[in-house]
Design a protein around this motif. Structure first.
Motif, short mmCIF file in Angstrom:
data_model
loop_
_atom_site.label_atom_id
_atom_site.label_comp_id
_atom_site.label_asym_id
_atom_site.label_seq_id
_atom_site.Cartn_x
_atom_site.Cartn_y
_atom_site.Cartn_z
N LEU A 187 2.74 -3.81 4.10
CA LEU A 187 2.60 -2.86 5.19
C LEU A 187 3.36 -1.57 4.89
O LEU A 187 2.82 -0.47 5.04
N ALA A 188 4.59 -1.70 4.42
CA ALA A 188 5.38 -0.52 4.07
C ALA A 188 4.73 0.25 2.92
O ALA A 188 4.71 1.49 2.94
N CYS B 227 -3.79 -2.17 1.29
CA CYS B 227 -2.45 -2.73 1.55
C CYS B 227 -2.33 -3.22 2.99
O CYS B 227 -1.79 -4.31 3.24
N LEU C 282 5.29 -7.64 5.12
CA LEU C 282 5.99 -6.41 5.51
C LEU C 282 6.08 -5.42 4.34
O LEU C 282 5.98 -4.21 4.54
N GLY C 283 6.27 -5.94 3.14
CA GLY C 283 6.29 -5.07 1.96
C GLY C 283 4.95 -4.38 1.74
O GLY C 283 4.89 -3.19 1.42
N VAL D 213 1.70 2.22 4.33
CA VAL D 213 2.15 3.39 5.09
C VAL D 213 2.71 4.46 4.15
O VAL D 213 2.44 5.65 4.32
N ALA D 214 3.46 4.03 3.15
CA ALA D 214 4.04 4.99 2.19
C ALA D 214 2.95 5.72 1.41
O ALA D 214 3.03 6.94 1.24
N ARG E 194 7.86 -11.57 4.59
CA ARG E 194 8.49 -10.46 3.85
C ARG E 194 7.47 -9.80 2.93
O ARG E 194 7.45 -8.57 2.78
#
Length: 121
Positions: free
Chosen positions: A40-41, A66, A37-38, A44-45, A34
């Motif tokens: 990664l997000a 990131c 994934l945070g 991308v953001a 998790r």
């Protein structure tokens, strides 16, 4: 339904684990995933949403930091999960993890980059 006893032997000669320890190891793995994934997000953001006009270099550095950190955490989580599972089956002490210092240092770097980018804006 009966649970295997802690001293039961598996086919390979390894101890059969109490399922609670295996599930706890899986929950820890999923928590690391998790986190990955945070990150990664977040990468991308930053790449998608931050205006590149004045801080393009910082935007790219933050996003890449990131993404690299997300990859390191994901790979490290898997290897740590495997090492812990093997150690529990052998009855050895649980191995240490390098994920905590890697994640701490990585987040500190991302934070510094973001702080500098905010100050320059």
């Amino acid at each position: 339904m009966t649970l295997p006893s802690p001293d039961a032997e598996s086919e390979e000669g390894e101890e059969e684990l109490d399922y609670r320890f295996t599930l706890a190891n899986e929950r820890t793995f999923l928590a690391w995933m998790r986190t990955s994934l945070g990150l990664l997000a977040g990468g991308v953001a930053v790449h998608t949403l931050v205006d590149p006009s004045r801080i393009a270099g910082f935007r790219r550095a933050i996003a890449l930091s990131c993404l690299v950190l997300a990859t390191m955490v994901a790979v490290g989580a898997y290897t740590h999960w495997r090492r812990v599972e093997a150690a529990m089956r052998r009855g050895d002490a649980l191995p240490d993890t390098v994920l905590v210092p890697i994640l701490s240092a990585g987040i500190a770097i991302v934070t510094l980059l973001a702080g500098v980018a905010v100050m320059l804006r």
